[in-house]
Write a protein that holds these residues in place. Structure first.
Motif, PDB file in Angstrom:
ATOM      1  N   THR A 107       0.850  -1.198   0.025  1.00 19.20           N
ATOM      2  CA  THR A 107       0.005   0.012   0.002  1.00 19.20           C
ATOM      3  C   THR A 107       0.770   1.426   0.059  1.00 19.20           C
ATOM      4  O   THR A 107       2.136   1.215   0.032  1.00 19.20           O
ATOM      5  CB  THR A 107      -0.791   0.017   1.259  1.00 19.20           C
ATOM      6  N   PRO A 108       0.273   2.570  -0.016  1.00 23.95           N
ATOM      7  CA  PRO A 108       1.176   3.736  -0.042  1.00 23.95           C
ATOM      8  C   PRO A 108       1.899   3.653   1.384  1.00 23.95           C
ATOM      9  O   PRO A 108       3.123   4.148   1.227  1.00 23.95           O
ATOM     10  CB  PRO A 108       0.177   4.831   0.015  1.00 23.95           C
ATOM     11  N   ALA A 109       1.326   3.261   2.413  1.00 27.66           N
ATOM     12  CA  ALA A 109       1.964   3.196   3.637  1.00 27.66           C
ATOM     13  C   ALA A 109       2.968   2.200   3.663  1.00 27.66           C
ATOM     14  O   ALA A 109       4.236   2.625   4.215  1.00 27.66           O
ATOM     15  CB  ALA A 109       0.970   3.017   4.790  1.00 27.66           C
ATOM     16  N   GLY A 110       3.006   1.109   3.103  1.00 26.73           N
ATOM     17  CA  GLY A 110       4.182   0.189   3.097  1.00 26.73           C
ATOM     18  C   GLY A 110       5.122   0.543   2.231  1.00 26.73           C
ATOM     19  O   GLY A 110       6.294   0.294   2.594  1.00 26.73           O
ATOM     20  N   THR A 111       4.935   1.180   1.159  1.00 36.59           N
ATOM     21  CA  THR A 111       5.876   1.963   0.230  1.00 36.59           C
ATOM     22  C   THR A 111       6.746   2.925   0.879  1.00 36.59           C
ATOM     23  O   THR A 111       7.917   2.765   0.910  1.00 36.59           O
ATOM     24  CB  THR A 111       5.413   2.338  -1.004  1.00 36.59           C
ATOM     25  N   ALA A 112       5.999   3.873   1.688  1.00 34.24           N
ATOM     26  CA  ALA A 112       6.733   4.529   2.801  1.00 34.24           C
ATOM     27  C   ALA A 112       7.639   4.018   3.698  1.00 34.24           C
ATOM     28  O   ALA A 112       8.730   4.606   3.956  1.00 34.24           O
ATOM     29  CB  ALA A 112       5.734   5.681   3.099  1.00 34.24           C
ATOM     30  N   LEU A 113       7.071   2.863   4.260  1.00 33.56           N
ATOM     31  CA  LEU A 113       7.777   2.360   5.424  1.00 33.56           C
ATOM     32  C   LEU A 113       9.022   1.453   4.831  1.00 33.56           C
ATOM     33  O   LEU A 113       9.979   1.557   5.688  1.00 33.56           O
ATOM     34  CB  LEU A 113       6.557   1.496   6.169  1.00 33.56           C
ATOM     35  N   LEU A 114       9.060   0.876   3.855  1.00 31.73           N
ATOM     36  CA  LEU A 114      10.124   0.148   3.426  1.00 31.73           C
ATOM     37  C   LEU A 114      11.478   0.942   3.598  1.00 31.73           C
ATOM     38  O   LEU A 114      12.501   0.170   4.164  1.00 31.73           O
ATOM     39  CB  LEU A 114       9.865  -0.380   1.967  1.00 31.73           C
ATOM     40  N   PRO A 115      11.919   2.057   3.109  1.00 31.45           N
ATOM     41  CA  PRO A 115      13.031   2.789   3.050  1.00 31.45           C
ATOM     42  C   PRO A 115      13.344   2.892   4.595  1.00 31.45           C
ATOM     43  O   PRO A 115      14.487   2.945   4.968  1.00 31.45           O
ATOM     44  CB  PRO A 115      13.077   3.683   2.216  1.00 31.45           C
ATOM     45  N   MET A 116      12.516   3.239   5.404  1.00 34.18           N
ATOM     46  CA  MET A 116      12.711   3.587   6.497  1.00 34.18           C
ATOM     47  C   MET A 116      13.031   2.220   7.338  1.00 34.18           C
ATOM     48  O   MET A 116      13.987   2.298   8.180  1.00 34.18           O
ATOM     49  CB  MET A 116      11.263   4.381   7.508  1.00 34.18           C
ATOM     50  N   ALA A 117      12.529   1.295   7.083  1.00 32.44           N
ATOM     51  CA  ALA A 117      12.554   0.054   7.874  1.00 32.44           C
ATOM     52  C   ALA A 117      14.050  -0.537   7.525  1.00 32.44           C
ATOM     53  O   ALA A 117      14.794  -1.123   8.305  1.00 32.44           O
ATOM     54  CB  ALA A 117      11.727  -1.132   7.449  1.00 32.44           C
ATOM     55  N   ARG A 118      14.373  -0.359   6.323  1.00 33.81           N
ATOM     56  CA  ARG A 118      15.576  -0.691   5.772  1.00 33.81           C
ATOM     57  C   ARG A 118      16.844   0.007   6.485  1.00 33.81           C
ATOM     58  O   ARG A 118      17.810  -0.310   6.950  1.00 33.81           O
ATOM     59  CB  ARG A 118      15.816  -0.664   4.287  1.00 33.81           C
ATOM     60  N   GLU A 119      16.616   1.317   6.471  1.00 28.32           N
ATOM     61  CA  GLU A 119      17.642   2.038   7.314  1.00 28.32           C
ATOM     62  C   GLU A 119      17.780   1.739   8.826  1.00 28.32           C
ATOM     63  O   GLU A 119      18.896   1.642   9.205  1.00 28.32           O
ATOM     64  CB  GLU A 119      17.141   3.669   7.043  1.00 28.32           C
ATOM     65  N   VAL A 120      16.559   1.471   9.312  1.00 23.23           N
ATOM     66  CA  VAL A 120      16.789   1.084  10.846  1.00 23.23           C
ATOM     67  C   VAL A 120      17.475  -0.239  10.873  1.00 23.23           C
ATOM     68  O   VAL A 120      18.353  -0.188  11.774  1.00 23.23           O
ATOM     69  CB  VAL A 120      15.077   0.862  11.458  1.00 23.23           C
ATOM     70  N   LEU A 121      17.041  -1.081  10.322  1.00 24.47           N
ATOM     71  CA  LEU A 121      17.620  -2.442  10.044  1.00 24.47           C
ATOM     72  C   LEU A 121      19.156  -2.237   9.935  1.00 24.47           C
ATOM     73  O   LEU A 121      19.936  -3.003  10.430  1.00 24.47           O
ATOM     74  CB  LEU A 121      17.007  -3.440   9.325  1.00 24.47           C
ATOM     75  N   ASP A 122      19.562  -1.715   8.849  1.00 23.16           N
ATOM     76  CA  ASP A 122      21.028  -1.338   8.456  1.00 23.16           C
ATOM     77  C   ASP A 122      21.901  -0.862   9.441  1.00 23.16           C
ATOM     78  O   ASP A 122      22.779  -1.334   9.963  1.00 23.16           O
ATOM     79  CB  ASP A 122      21.245  -0.493   7.273  1.00 23.16           C
ATOM     80  N   SER A 123      21.285   0.129  10.486  1.00 20.47           N
ATOM     81  CA  SER A 123      21.891   0.625  11.592  1.00 20.47           C
ATOM     82  C   SER A 123      22.053  -0.371  12.627  1.00 20.47           C
ATOM     83  O   SER A 123      23.103  -0.510  13.380  1.00 20.47           O
ATOM     84  CB  SER A 123      21.155   1.958  12.102  1.00 20.47           C
ATOM     85  N   VAL A 124      21.174  -0.937  12.900  1.00 15.74           N
ATOM     86  CA  VAL A 124      21.248  -2.217  14.079  1.00 15.74           C
ATOM     87  C   VAL A 124      22.100  -3.104  13.593  1.00 15.74           C
ATOM     88  O   VAL A 124      22.939  -3.698  14.395  1.00 15.74           O
ATOM     89  CB  VAL A 124      19.612  -2.659  14.116  1.00 15.74           C
ATOM     90  N   ASN A 125      21.952  -3.653  12.351  1.00 14.55           N
ATOM     91  CA  ASN A 125      22.859  -4.684  11.737  1.00 14.55           C
ATOM     92  C   ASN A 125      24.343  -3.978  11.903  1.00 14.55           C
ATOM     93  O   ASN A 125      25.173  -5.032  12.046  1.00 14.55           O
ATOM     94  CB  ASN A 125      22.664  -4.889  10.304  1.00 14.55           C
ATOM     95  N   SER A 126      24.589  -2.917  11.714  1.00 16.45           N
ATOM     96  CA  SER A 126      25.990  -2.418  11.859  1.00 16.45           C
ATOM     97  C   SER A 126      26.511  -2.547  12.973  1.00 16.45           C
ATOM     98  O   SER A 126      27.893  -2.076  13.402  1.00 16.45           O
ATOM     99  CB  SER A 126      25.929  -1.083  10.927  1.00 16.45           C
ATOM    100  N   ILE A 127      25.587  -2.593  14.270  1.00 13.93           N
ATOM    101  CA  ILE A 127      26.450  -2.145  15.616  1.00 13.93           C
ATOM    102  C   ILE A 127      27.470  -3.421  15.792  1.00 13.93           C
ATOM    103  O   ILE A 127      28.523  -2.864  16.296  1.00 13.93           O
ATOM    104  CB  ILE A 127      25.199  -2.450  16.713  1.00 13.93           C
ATOM    105  N   PRO A 128      27.285  -4.744  15.524  1.00 19.96           N
ATOM    106  CA  PRO A 128      28.418  -5.767  16.020  1.00 19.96           C
ATOM    107  C   PRO A 128      29.729  -5.344  15.314  1.00 19.96           C
ATOM    108  O   PRO A 128      30.932  -5.235  15.951  1.00 19.96           O
ATOM    109  CB  PRO A 128      27.728  -7.046  15.303  1.00 19.96           C
TER     110      PRO A 128
END
Length: 301
Positions: A56-77
Motif C-alpha cells: 500500500t502507499p503506507a507500506g511503500t513509505a515504510l520500506l526505506p525507513m525499515a531498511r535504514e533502521v535495520l541497517d543501523s542495527v545490523n552495523s552495531i556488531p
C-alpha cells in the motif's frame, strides 16, 4: 526489530510463502506478525488478494525507513568490533557446500595475501544463511550461490558452473549426452530447497514446462540422498557437470552425470560483502580491495 525484518522480507518477496522460507518460519505466524505490525502502526501495509500481494502507499513509505533502521542495527556488531579491534583482526568468510576447488584456491590466496592485517577464517553454511551473515555483520565476506538481491550488499560474480543431469548409468550406457525427452520417464529429485539456492526452483519449473512431471522429495541435507535414489534407476537430479566439483564425491556406481543437449543451466557463485563496510575508511576496505584483485577474473567450469 523482528517485525520490521518480517515486513522487509514480505515487501521484497511480495509473497508470504517465499518470505516465510527466507525467514525460516511458517507462513501463518508470519502473516500474524504483519497484522500485529499493521495494528501497532495503525496502517495497512499490504493489499492481499488470493493471487497477489502488493504494498500500500503506507507500506511503500515504510520500506526505506525499515531498511535504514535495520541497517543501523545490523552495523552495531562490526562498528563495536572496529572500536576495540586489535591491529590484526579475525574475520570470517562464508563458504557454501560444494564449492569448486578452483574457488577454494582463490580463497587460500586471499588468506595468504591479507595475513599480515586479517586472520581470515572460513565459515560454512547455506547460501541463504551466509547472505544473512554478511548483512548482519557476522561475516566479512561470503561466497554464495546467485541470485542474491540485497541493496546493502555488493555482489561480484566469480564462477559459473554448468549443470548436467545425474542419471542411472545402466539406463544411459555408452551415451555422452541426453535430452529432456530422455528424462520424462524418470522422477526429478532434489535436496530440500532450504539447502539449495533459489535458482533450483527455476530449474524445477523449466523441467516441468518441458514435460518432466514426476517428482521425488527427499529429506537428506545433501546430494547423497539423491544419489541413492538415482542409483536405483527411477530418478535423476541436476548437479555440477565438472568432474572436479566436490559434488561428484556423492556419485555411486550406477550414477553418471551427463550434459543435457537442449537444456544448459548453470550455477553462478558470487563473492559478496556489505557496501558500507567496503567504503573508503571503513573496517573492511583493505580486505575487500585485496579480494577484488584476487577474484577479478570470473571462472567457468
Amino acid at each position: 526489530m523482528l517485525h520490521l525484518r518480517y515486513f522487509v522480507a514480505v515487501a521484497e518477496e511480495l509473497n508470504f510463502s517465499r518470505a516465510a522460507r527466507r525467514l525460516h518460519m511458517a507462513t501463518s505466524p508470519l502473516s500474524q506478525r504483519i497484522k500485529d505490525l499493521e495494528r501497532e502502526l495503525g496502517q495497512v501495509l499490504f493489499e492481499r488478494t488470493t493471487h497477489r500481494v502488493e504494498l500500500t502507499p503506507a507500506g511503500t513509505a515504510l520500506l526505506p525507513m525499515a531498511r535504514e533502521v535495520l541497517d543501523s542495527v545490523n552495523s552495531i556488531p562490526w562498528r563495536l568490533s572496529e572500536a576495540v579491534r586489535r591491529c590484526r583482526t579475525t574475520e570470517l568468510i562464508g563458504i557454501p557446500a560444494g564449492v569448486h576447488p578452483d574457488l577454494r584456491e582463490r580463497v587460500r590466496l586471499l588468506e595468504e595475501d591479507c595475513d599480515e592485517v586479517f586472520e581470515l577464517r572460513r565459515w560454512p553454511g547455506t547460501s541463504a544463511d551466509l547472505v544473512t551473515g554478511v548483512r548482519d555483520g557476522r561475516l566479512a565476506l561470503a561466497l554464495a550461490r546467485l541470485p542474491v538481491a540485497d541493496p546493502a550488499l555488493e555482489v561480484i560474480q566469480v564462477m559459473r558452473e554448468r549443470l548436467g543431469a545425474a542419471v542411472p548409468a545402466d539406463r544411459f550406457a555408452d551415451r555422452t549426452s541426453i535430452t529432456l525427452d530422455d528424462l520424462k520417464d524418470l522422477s526429478y529429485t532434489a535436496t530440500p530447497y532450504d539447502a539449495l539456492p533459489a535458482y533450483f526452483e527455476e530449474i524445477d519449473a523449466r523441467l516441468n514446462h518441458a514435460g518432466v512431471k514426476k517428482r521425488i522429495r527427499i529429506k537428506a541435507a545433501d546430494f547423497s540422498g539423491a544419489a541413492e535414489v538415482i542409483s536405483t534407476g527411477i530418478a535423476f537430479s541436476m548437479t555440477m557437470l565438472s568432474e572436479k566439483s566436490p559434488m561428484h564425491r556423492y556419485r555411486l556406481d550406477n550414477v553418471v552425470v551427463l550434459p543435457v543437449e537442449d537444456f544448459e543451466p548453470s550455477l553462478v557463485t558470487g563473492l559478496l560483502f556489505r557496501r558500507d563496510r567496503a567504503a573508503d575508511g571503513a573496517d573492511l576496505a583493505g580486505l575487500v580491495s585485496r579480494a577484488r584483485a584476487i577474484f577479478a577474473d570470473p571462472m567457468s567450469a
